[in-house]
Design a protein around this motif. Structure first.
Motif, short mmCIF file in Angstrom:
data_model
loop_
_atom_site.label_atom_id
_atom_site.label_comp_id
_atom_site.label_asym_id
_atom_site.label_seq_id
_atom_site.Cartn_x
_atom_site.Cartn_y
_atom_site.Cartn_z
N GLU A 78 0.83 -1.20 0.00
CA GLU A 78 0.00 0.00 0.00
C GLU A 78 0.86 1.26 0.00
OE1 GLU A 78 -2.76 -0.33 3.21
OE2 GLU A 78 -3.98 -1.83 2.18
N ILE A 79 2.02 1.21 0.67
CA ILE A 79 2.94 2.35 0.64
C ILE A 79 3.47 2.54 -0.77
CG2 ILE A 79 5.21 3.17 1.40
CD1 ILE A 79 4.64 1.79 4.10
N VAL A 142 1.78 -11.83 -5.28
CA VAL A 142 1.13 -11.69 -6.58
C VAL A 142 -0.11 -10.79 -6.45
CG1 VAL A 142 -0.17 -12.94 -8.36
CG2 VAL A 142 1.98 -13.88 -7.48
N ASP A 143 -0.25 -9.84 -7.36
CA ASP A 143 -1.39 -8.92 -7.33
C ASP A 143 -2.63 -9.51 -8.00
OD1 ASP A 143 -0.05 -6.58 -6.15
OD2 ASP A 143 1.10 -6.60 -8.01
N LEU A 144 -2.42 -10.27 -9.08
CA LEU A 144 -3.54 -10.81 -9.85
C LEU A 144 -3.11 -12.13 -10.47
CD1 LEU A 144 -6.44 -10.11 -11.00
CD2 LEU A 144 -5.23 -9.38 -13.06
N ASP A 156 -9.76 -14.79 1.86
CA ASP A 156 -8.63 -13.92 1.57
C ASP A 156 -8.55 -13.51 0.11
OD1 ASP A 156 -7.81 -14.14 4.24
OD2 ASP A 156 -6.65 -15.94 3.81
N LEU A 157 -9.41 -14.11 -0.74
CA LEU A 157 -9.31 -13.86 -2.17
C LEU A 157 -10.63 -13.37 -2.76
CD1 LEU A 157 -7.35 -17.08 -3.27
CD2 LEU A 157 -6.40 -14.81 -2.80
N VAL A 158 -10.53 -12.63 -3.85
CA VAL A 158 -11.69 -12.19 -4.62
C VAL A 158 -11.52 -12.74 -6.03
CG1 VAL A 158 -13.01 -10.22 -5.47
CG2 VAL A 158 -11.85 -10.08 -3.26
N ALA A 159 -12.60 -13.23 -6.64
CA ALA A 159 -12.52 -13.79 -7.98
C ALA A 159 -13.63 -13.24 -8.87
CB ALA A 159 -12.61 -15.32 -7.92
N ARG A 160 -13.31 -13.02 -10.13
CA ARG A 160 -14.30 -12.63 -11.13
C ARG A 160 -14.17 -13.58 -12.33
NH1 ARG A 160 -16.41 -7.47 -11.45
NH2 ARG A 160 -17.59 -8.35 -13.19
N LYS A 161 -15.28 -14.15 -12.72
CA LYS A 161 -15.26 -15.02 -13.90
C LYS A 161 -15.06 -14.17 -15.15
CE LYS A 161 -18.07 -18.23 -16.59
NZ LYS A 161 -19.37 -18.94 -16.69
N LEU A 162 -14.12 -14.58 -15.99
CA LEU A 162 -13.85 -13.88 -17.24
C LEU A 162 -14.56 -14.52 -18.42
CD1 LEU A 162 -10.02 -13.28 -16.80
CD2 LEU A 162 -11.86 -11.63 -16.41
N THR A 163 -14.43 -15.84 -18.53
CA THR A 163 -15.00 -16.55 -19.67
C THR A 163 -15.01 -18.04 -19.38
OG1 THR A 163 -14.83 -16.85 -22.08
CG2 THR A 163 -12.77 -16.81 -20.84
N THR A 278 -8.44 -6.85 -0.32
CA THR A 278 -7.90 -5.70 0.38
C THR A 278 -9.04 -4.73 0.68
OG1 THR A 278 -7.41 -4.55 -1.70
CG2 THR A 278 -5.63 -5.86 -0.72
N SER A 279 -8.74 -3.70 1.47
CA SER A 279 -9.78 -2.72 1.82
C SER A 279 -10.24 -1.94 0.59
CB SER A 279 -9.24 -1.74 2.88
OG SER A 279 -8.07 -1.10 2.43
N HIS A 280 -9.37 -1.82 -0.42
CA HIS A 280 -9.76 -1.16 -1.66
C HIS A 280 -8.97 -1.81 -2.79
CE1 HIS A 280 -6.11 0.95 -0.36
NE2 HIS A 280 -5.89 1.20 -1.65
N LEU A 281 -9.59 -1.90 -3.95
CA LEU A 281 -8.92 -2.49 -5.11
C LEU A 281 -7.98 -1.46 -5.72
CD1 LEU A 281 -8.66 -4.96 -6.90
CD2 LEU A 281 -10.56 -4.11 -8.28
#
Length: 302
Positions: A78-79, A142-144, A156-163, A278-281
């Protein structure tokens, strides 16, 4: 009280935790192995806890070390993000972006996209890794990540389906002329097969049998842990191989590979973008996720 010296020790500790080696951490930071060891020792003394289990061959985090690493790694990110977003670059992707991808899909589909992003945003620095096994995104920094298949539940993770992509089984025309074309899953037993290899065991194939999705264990003639190497083996005529259609399509269109058992391979595999919660993307991650979602809607990830 946190001092300038202790902050320096935190950065050194995070580097050592990621490298699992004082020597490698020193090389990454541009300091000596002994300087890394001394910085970590001073940090442990200040905290009053042991952060690492030390052996002659490897470092590993203690329970206290793992908890401290999770907080410190995120704080340093974050810094770094704040520094990269100063001034007019507030909403522009900047700083270090670490992306991990499956080998074959990453090189053939993701690389052109990431190179385009890198050219468009000179302030963005890319670290790209290609792994076909599941990694701990936080531990590896790793960021993504781009991942195929179902995802384990994790707070601890967020996921978005792409295809989604259809599984297919392919072989070269020469291989099929020599060994015959399988008509049913039972016929696979008489063939040589190229299969994925993870965690010390061959991976099953995905088939549809009587309308029900099943896992099928083909003869594991060639067990390979890298998706791109599996494709190379298939193109060399070594046997049958199952992969997502998006990877085989250019070779199918070029008549280098032929699909078989199409009636049994109608199942799809989902492709997700995954990142640490995280608190913000962060702007750099948000930009890439938004771009991938837009490209997926246009069919550019198919």
């Amino acid at each position: 009280m946190i001092t300038i010296e202790s902050l320096s020790g935190i950065a050194t500790f995070v580097a050592a935790a990621r490298a699992s080696s004082f020597t490698e951490a020193g090389e990454r930071l541009g300091i000596s192995k002994s300087a890394v060891g001394k910085a970590v020792s001073r940090l442990e003394e200040r905290l009053g806890v042991k952060l690492f289990h030390r052996t002659t061959r490897r470092l590993s985090l203690t329970a206290d070390g793992e908890a401290y690493f999770a907080v410190c790694a995120q704080a340093l990110e974050e810094i770094s993000e704040a520094e990269g977003n100063l001034g007019n670059r507030l909403m522009e992707p900047a700083g270090r972006l670490r992306v991990d991808m499956p080998a074959a899909f990453g090189r053939s589909v993701m690389m052109p996209i990431l190179l385009e992003v890198g050219k468009a945003y000179p302030a963005l620095q890319l670290t790209l890794t290609f792994t076909d096994h599941v990694i701990d995104l936080v531990e590896e920094g790793v960021d993504l990540a781009i991942r195929f298949g179902s995802l384990e539940d994790s707070s601890d993770l967020v996921a978005r389906k792409l295809t989604s992509h259809r599984w297919v089984i392919c072989a070269t025309p020469e291989y099929l002329r020599k060994h015959g074309t399988p008509r049913t899953p039972a016929d696979i037993a008489a063939h040589r097969c190229i299969v994925g290899y993870r965690r010390g065991r061959p991976l099953a194939w995905h088939l549809i049998d009587d309308g029900v999705a099943t896992r099928f264990a083909p003869p594991p003639t060639y067990q390979i842990s890298d998706g791109e190497a599996m494709m190379d083996a298939a193109l060399a005529g070594m046997g049958l191989c199952q992969m997502p259609l998006v990877l085989f399509r250019p070779h199918i269109e070029a008549l280098q590979l032929v699909t078989v058992l199409d009636a049994y391979t109608t199942q799809d595999v989902d492709v997700h973008a995954v990142w640490p919660r995280t608190s913000h993307l962060r702007p750099k991650v948000r930009h890439l996720v938004d771009k991938l979602l837009a490209l997926a809607q246009q069919g550019k990830l198919d």
